[in-house]
Design an enzyme around this catalytic site. Structure first.
Site, PDB file in Angstrom:
ATOM      1  N   ARG A 146       0.803  -1.228   0.000  1.00  0.00           N
ATOM      2  CA  ARG A 146       0.000   0.000   0.000  1.00  0.00           C
ATOM      3  C   ARG A 146       0.836   1.279   0.000  1.00  0.00           C
ATOM      4  O   ARG A 146       0.321   2.367  -0.197  1.00  0.00           O
ATOM      5  CB  ARG A 146      -0.973  -0.006   1.189  1.00  0.00           C
ATOM      6  N   GLY A 150      -6.730  -7.533  15.673  1.00  0.00           N
ATOM      7  CA  GLY A 150      -7.046  -8.689  16.497  1.00  0.00           C
ATOM      8  C   GLY A 150      -7.608  -8.215  17.835  1.00  0.00           C
ATOM      9  O   GLY A 150      -7.194  -7.186  18.365  1.00  0.00           O
TER      10      GLY A 150
HETATM   11  C1  UD1 Z   1      -1.402  -8.304  13.092  1.00  0.00           C
HETATM   12  C2  UD1 Z   1      -1.995  -9.156  14.209  1.00  0.00           C
HETATM   13  C3  UD1 Z   1      -3.242  -8.455  14.758  1.00  0.00           C
HETATM   14  C4  UD1 Z   1      -2.894  -7.076  15.231  1.00  0.00           C
HETATM   15  C5  UD1 Z   1      -2.236  -6.286  14.119  1.00  0.00           C
HETATM   16  C6  UD1 Z   1      -1.709  -4.961  14.621  1.00  0.00           C
HETATM   17  C7  UD1 Z   1      -1.503 -11.484  13.644  1.00  0.00           C
HETATM   18  C8  UD1 Z   1      -2.038 -12.752  13.107  1.00  0.00           C
HETATM   19  N1  UD1 Z   1      -2.325 -10.453  13.683  1.00  0.00           N
HETATM   20  O1  UD1 Z   1      -2.354  -8.291  12.043  1.00  0.00           O
HETATM   21  O2  UD1 Z   1      -3.776  -9.196  15.813  1.00  0.00           O
HETATM   22  O3  UD1 Z   1      -4.056  -6.402  15.680  1.00  0.00           O
HETATM   23  O4  UD1 Z   1      -1.100  -7.011  13.585  1.00  0.00           O
HETATM   24  O5  UD1 Z   1      -1.242  -4.193  13.553  1.00  0.00           O
HETATM   25  O6  UD1 Z   1      -0.355 -11.455  14.070  1.00  0.00           O
HETATM   26  N2  UD1 Z   1       4.892 -10.091   8.671  1.00  0.00           N
HETATM   27  C9  UD1 Z   1       5.957 -10.825   8.237  1.00  0.00           C
HETATM   28  N3  UD1 Z   1       5.727 -12.040   7.664  1.00  0.00           N
HETATM   29  C10 UD1 Z   1       4.469 -12.531   7.504  1.00  0.00           C
HETATM   30  C11 UD1 Z   1       3.382 -11.757   7.954  1.00  0.00           C
HETATM   31  C12 UD1 Z   1       3.616 -10.534   8.541  1.00  0.00           C
HETATM   32  O7  UD1 Z   1       7.112 -10.420   8.368  1.00  0.00           O
HETATM   33  O8  UD1 Z   1       4.334 -13.634   6.978  1.00  0.00           O
HETATM   34  C13 UD1 Z   1       5.164  -8.773   9.291  1.00  0.00           C
HETATM   35  C14 UD1 Z   1       4.633  -7.627   8.440  1.00  0.00           C
HETATM   36  O9  UD1 Z   1       5.665  -7.116   7.624  1.00  0.00           O
HETATM   37  C15 UD1 Z   1       4.195  -6.633   9.474  1.00  0.00           C
HETATM   38  C16 UD1 Z   1       3.816  -7.460  10.688  1.00  0.00           C
HETATM   39  O10 UD1 Z   1       4.432  -8.713  10.502  1.00  0.00           O
HETATM   40  O11 UD1 Z   1       5.233  -5.755   9.864  1.00  0.00           O
HETATM   41  C17 UD1 Z   1       2.323  -7.608  10.854  1.00  0.00           C
HETATM   42  O12 UD1 Z   1       1.789  -8.250   9.742  1.00  0.00           O
HETATM   43  P1  UD1 Z   1       0.393  -7.837   9.124  1.00  0.00           P
HETATM   44  O13 UD1 Z   1       0.106  -8.722   7.983  1.00  0.00           O
HETATM   45  O14 UD1 Z   1       0.348  -6.386   8.902  1.00  0.00           O
HETATM   46  O15 UD1 Z   1      -0.561  -8.237  10.334  1.00  0.00           O
HETATM   47  P2  UD1 Z   1      -2.050  -7.772  10.533  1.00  0.00           P
HETATM   48  O16 UD1 Z   1      -2.929  -8.561   9.649  1.00  0.00           O
HETATM   49  O17 UD1 Z   1      -2.126  -6.317  10.487  1.00  0.00           O
END
Ligand code: UD1
Ligand code: CA
Length: 463
Positions: free
Chosen positions: A29, A155
């Site tokens: 985004r 979450g």
């Molecule tokens: C996550 C939380 C959610 C919380 C929110 C706050 C989980 C399942 N959910 O959701 O409860 O309210 O953050 O913003 O954890 N990332 C990786 N690898 C991956 C997936 C994510 O490195 O495979 C990193 C992303 O770059 C990011 C962070 O983890 O910095 C969070 O990932 P994102 O997909 O944004 O999580 P949310 O769905 O927002």
């Protein structure tokens, strides 16, 4: 109370502390060629802010989880934490999978583990300390939560009758009733290192997104009879950056904090909301900053200096009681000593201006040393570049450079010497000498009157 905190603080510092920063997300985004965590607020990358927080909070080990083709993110990490270990998560299969990418670092680690997001730069040390204090008090998992104005896609923290944390439910998987919860997951979690891997290894992906959710760690820990706790902080602290608009929002919050801290420390900001800070801007006591000033990285301003409106600074040092601007542009390597004066439309780069020297109007000084008490006239230019190399200009103590002079470097003007206005100085000038290097003035008495008479006669004839 103070004493208690001090004891806890010292206890915390004895507990081994490891941080994992998740930064594998591309940040679609942002619509950028740069990975999201390399975008800046307050003069440094989001990732660098998070790393600074872990360092301040006492982490001695750091793992950073990056995506494929993110060597630049890895570089940013090691620039800010030399011993950081980098782990590549090949495909984004969820936050739990991301933490597991750092398995080698977690294996056998005994102590506190914090999982942070590289895109969530404003969390404070106090909040991290509070989380670690819960771990120190016996919690196996501790989640940082916040009361959300609009819980939306966050979450939800589901709590039991005594307020104990039972589970985290992702919005996509939540029931209408669960969605009513306003206490949300910031994403930052703490774990007792000894139990983390066995919990992570039990997390599956049977959910609405088909992802391995780190948030499932809470329910799994509870099922094992382990303790889960929460600490809360303000929503602002855990603002995550997903778009350019949120980047600007995070920067605005960061700026508000920097301005408040500066004013607390005895700086006058006449229009605080118009002054831009970098993370490392240092302003002394009784510094006054007029409106519309930009501080890039590496700026230190000593006590009592006056920074007038519309000035721009990058990597500079300004001595006590110096007066700068309005409209000054001070570039890297500028050092204005105590009581120096730099006026309007002056650009200075890689130069020392000694005590009490003045560079007041419309001047370029580059690669130069200006002696104490020297006066540089309006429109002076140090010609430091010949198209190939940069050369130095040295101006002695108390020297006087007449207006609109060009000093062609390398060149030295001795102590106390004078340079006549409009000179182009190509050779060194000895101390206390006068150098004039310009066309000699030719004066013809009566010439203009004669000229007018001739012209008006010929005009009358023609009409
Ligand atoms: C996550 C939380 C959610 C919380 C929110 C706050 C989980 C399942 N959910 O959701 O409860 O309210 O953050 O913003 O954890 N990332 C990786 N690898 C991956 C997936 C994510 O490195 O495979 C990193 C992303 O770059 C990011 C962070 O983890 O910095 C969070 O990932 P994102 O997909 O944004 O999580 P949310 O769905 O927002
Ligand atoms: Ca997110």
């Amino acid at each position: 109370m103070r004493l208690d905190n001090a004891i806890l603080e010292s206890e915390l510092s004895e507990r081994p502390f490891l941080a994992i920063i998740l930064a594998a997300g591309k940040g679609t985004r942002m619509k950028s060629n740069l990975p999201k965590v390399l975008h800046h607020i307050g003069g440094q990358a989001l990732l660098a802010h998070v790393i600074a927080l872990t360092t301040q909070s006492g982490a001695s080990k750091l793992g950073v989880v990056i995506g494929p083709d993110m060597a630049n993110v890895g570089q940013e990490a090691t620039n800010n934490f030399a011993s950081a270990m980098l782990f590549t998560q090949e495909a984004q299969k969820g936050t739990a999978d991301a933490v597991l990418a750092a398995r080698d670092l977690l294996q056998g680690f005994e102590g506190d583990v914090a999982v942070l997001y590289g895109d969530t730069p404003l969390i404070t040390k106090d909040t991290i300390d509070a989380m670690r204090q819960k771990l120190a008090a016996g919690a196996d998992v501790c989640v940082i939560g916040f009361e959300a104005d609009e819980p939306g896609g966050y979450g939800r923290l589901l709590t039991g009758e005594e307020g104990e944390l039972i589970a985290i439910r992702e919005a996509k998987d939540a029931s209408p009733d669960e969605l009513k919860t306003t206490l949300c997951n910031s994403g930052v979690m703490g774990f007792r290192g000894e139990r983390l891997l066995e919990i992570l290894d039990q997390i599956g992906n049977d959910n609405a997104s088909g992802e391995y959710y780190l948030t499932d760690a809470v329910e799994i820990a509870r099922a094992k009879g382990l303790d889960a706790a929460t600490v809360t902080c303000s929503e602002r602290e855990v603002l995550g950056v997903n778009s350019r608009a949120q980047l600007a929002e995070a920067d605005a919050l960061f700026q508000a904090k920097m301005r408040a801290d500066a004013m607390d420390a005895g700086v006058t900001l006449i229009a605080p909301e118009t002054v831009y800070f970098s993370y490392d801007t240092k302003l002394g006591r009784d510094v006054i900053v007029e409106p519309n000033v930009f501080f890039g990285k590496g700026v230190t301003i000593e006590d009592g200096a006056l920074i007038k409106a519309f000035s721009h600074f990058e990597s500079v040092h300004i001595g006590q009681s110096a007066v700068i601007g309005p409209y000054a542009r001070l570039r890297p390597g500028t050092d204005i000593k105590n009581g120096g004066k730099v006026g309007n439309f002056v650009e200075i780069k890689n130069a020392v201006v000694e005590e009490g020297a003045k560079v007041n109007h419309l001047t370029y000084v580059g690669d130069a040393h200006i002696g104490a008490g020297a006066n540089i006239g309006a429109g002076t230019i140090t010609c430091n570049y010949d198209g190939f190399n940069k050369h130095r200009t040295v101006i002695g103590r108390g020297a006087f450079i007449g207006s609109n002079s060009a000093l062609v470097a390398p060149v030295k003007i001795g102590d106390g010497a004078f340079v006549g206005s409009g000179s182009v100085i190509t050779k060194d000038v000895e101390a206390d000498a006068l150098a004039v290097a310009r066309g000699t003035q030719d004066v013809r008495p009566g010439w203009a009157a004669k000229f007018r008479a001739i012209m008006s006669r010929s005009k009358r004839k023609a009409s």
